[in-house]
Enzyme design. Structure first.
Site, PDB file in Angstrom:
ATOM      1  NE  ARG A 170       8.421  -3.413   0.493  1.00  0.00           N
ATOM      2  CZ  ARG A 170       7.524  -3.289  -0.485  1.00  0.00           C
ATOM      3  NH1 ARG A 170       7.703  -2.375  -1.436  1.00  0.00           N
ATOM      4  NH2 ARG A 170       6.453  -4.065  -0.526  1.00  0.00           N
ATOM      5  CE  LYS A 223       9.284  -8.338   0.055  1.00  0.00           C
ATOM      6  NZ  LYS A 223       8.693  -8.336   1.418  1.00  0.00           N
ATOM      7  CG  HIS A 229       9.869  -1.874   7.423  1.00  0.00           C
ATOM      8  ND1 HIS A 229       8.550  -2.246   7.482  1.00  0.00           N
ATOM      9  CD2 HIS A 229      10.327  -2.336   6.238  1.00  0.00           C
ATOM     10  CE1 HIS A 229       8.215  -2.900   6.395  1.00  0.00           C
ATOM     11  NE2 HIS A 229       9.279  -2.969   5.613  1.00  0.00           N
ATOM     12  NE  ARG A 259       6.437  -0.767   3.853  1.00  0.00           N
ATOM     13  CZ  ARG A 259       5.926  -0.630   2.644  1.00  0.00           C
ATOM     14  NH1 ARG A 259       6.048   0.533   1.998  1.00  0.00           N
ATOM     15  NH2 ARG A 259       5.285  -1.620   2.050  1.00  0.00           N
ATOM     16  CG  HIS A 303       1.553  -4.444   0.668  1.00  0.00           C
ATOM     17  ND1 HIS A 303       0.937  -4.250   1.886  1.00  0.00           N
ATOM     18  CD2 HIS A 303       2.889  -4.338   0.918  1.00  0.00           C
ATOM     19  CE1 HIS A 303       1.847  -4.051   2.824  1.00  0.00           C
ATOM     20  NE2 HIS A 303       3.039  -4.102   2.255  1.00  0.00           N
ATOM     21  CE1 TYR A 333      -6.785  -2.827  -6.916  1.00  0.00           C
ATOM     22  CE2 TYR A 333      -7.639  -2.397  -9.110  1.00  0.00           C
ATOM     23  CZ  TYR A 333      -7.854  -2.698  -7.780  1.00  0.00           C
ATOM     24  OH  TYR A 333      -9.127  -2.848  -7.318  1.00  0.00           O
TER      25      TYR A 333
END
Length: 405
Positions: free
Chosen positions: A242, A269, A332, A335, A359, A369
């Site tokens: 990001r 985030k 951005h 990504r 994510h 994970y």
């Protein structure tokens, strides 16, 4: 034994502070100079805490016990009395203890521990500007759907439909918290489903076609602006983090010998630490930049002060300077570029890609994970991606240059 007014009046100071206990965590602390303070000792979230309940004789024994009962009621609802008091002070003395603003500030303090600072600040600013002036003083248990809709429609009226949806979402979260803590019995936000105009979905501009990526990469190579900005532009496609994570990168987070960038949870985030494997091309760019900025804290220091990171608009401004319009490419957008090509062209597993994008990827058992999950495969993916970009830049065929099996 419980305290009595007579015992409190007769209590004399001693050389050291002394405590007279009343039970339930309530005690009177007497200083060597004769001052008498009511305190409440309690535990919340497995931590021992203390709350000041006033001074004697301004706060008498009966008043102190009443305050203890109020604090105990909050604790029984899962609310920290200290945080509740801070919320009341922030809201102002004119607000009732269970007003929307007091409960919202209390909710914000509790939730912001799991948020990045920018996200927490945006939510509080949204509440302060668009909610508190209208319904902040309203007892949260008495708030109606009509009052809430009137408040949110003020945001709609100025054309900020997406912001209006976010305001309603945040209000709904506050109201759910109020129900959980016994300050309200229902959530009027649920009655407003479909009451707001729909948001016209827009996607951040991104170049995802390989034939169009190549000119972008060559334009970055030819960028004639500041070297720090050019380095950020070179690394943006290679790392596809990001924009805020990139511009706030600190040298202490990098191990260039091992080829790792460890981003701490506080800057992510999702408030989870993130590991970015570094391809040889990324390491080479970072080593070159280290000669210029390596003695400071930030990898990309600001143009005006090395004690602050580069501007959040630096990369986008550079893209505009190179001729890429805001509806064509953004910081951005790197990504989306990586996600699309890694999946559709290079055919890497989607869970590898999503994990590298930081994510919320979960395993078949529903567990998140950890930061090192699939690390070997992700290292191969990042190297393959970097080589693929090199091949595009030099005008080669859009195929892998070597096997990464």
């Amino acid at each position: 034994m419980a305290l009595t007014d007579t015992a409190i009046r007769k209590a004399k100071p001693e050389a050291k502070a002394r405590r007279l206990f009343d039970g339930g965590g309530l005690y009177l602390e007497i200083s060597p100079k004769g001052g008498k303070w009511w305190r409440l000792k309690y535990r919340h979230a497995n931590k021992e805490k203390r709350l000041s309940l006033g001074t004697y004789p301004e706060t008498g024994l009966a008043d102190a016990r009443e305050k203890r009962a109020t604090a105990r009621k909050l604790l029984a609802s899962g609310v920290d009395p200290s945080e509740h008091r801070k919320a009341e002070k922030a809201a102002g003395v004119e607000r009732s203890a269970n007003s929307f603003e007091v409960v919202a500030r209390e909710w914000h303090v509790k939730q912001s521990k799991a948020w990045v600072e920018d996200h927490a600040s945006r939510i509080m600013l949204r509440l302060e500007n668009d909610v508190f002036p209208w319904i902040g003083a309203k007892p949260i248990g008495e708030l109606s759907a009509k009052e809430l809709l009137t408040t949110v429609n003020r945001v709609v009226a100025r054309g900020a439909i997406e912001s209006a949806h976010r305001v309603l979402q945040n209000c709904g979260q506050v109201l759910r918290y109020a129900i959980a803590t016994g300050r309200s019995e229902r959530n009027p936000a649920t009655d407003l489903k479909g009451a707001l105009p729909p948001v016209n979905e827009t996607h951040r501009a991104a170049i995802t076609e390989p034939a169009s990526i190549a000119p972008l990469l060559r334009a970055i190579d030819g960028y004639t602006g500041a070297f720090v900005t050019k380095s950020a532009l070179r690394l943006a496609p290679l790392l596809f983090v990001r924009p805020g994570e990139l511009r706030q990168a600190e040298w202490s987070e990098f191990d260039l010998d091992a080829g790792d960038w460890n981003i701490p949870a506080a800057r992510m985030k999702m408030r989870q630490p993130h590991l970015v494997p570094l391809a040889p091309q990324a390491i080479a760019t970072l080593r070159e930049l280290h000669a210029l900025t390596g003695r400071g804290r930030y990898v990309f220091p600001g143009a005006r002060s090395r004690t602050r990171p580069m501007s959040n608009n630096a990369v986008n401004a550079a893209l505009r300077r190179m001729g890429f319009a805001k509806d064509e490419m953004t910081g951005h957008g790197f990504r989306a570029m990586a996600r699309t090509v890694l999946d559709e062209v290079l055919h890497f597993r989607p869970d590898y890609i999503e994990h590298q994008l930081a994510h919320a990827v979960r395993d078949p058992n529903g567990r998140a994970y950890n930061r090192t999950a699939h690390l070997t495969e992700r290292r191969k993916m990042m190297s393959a991606w970097a080589d693929y970009l090199d091949n595009l830049r030099t005008g080669g065929n859009v195929v892998l240059l070597r096997s990464y099996a």
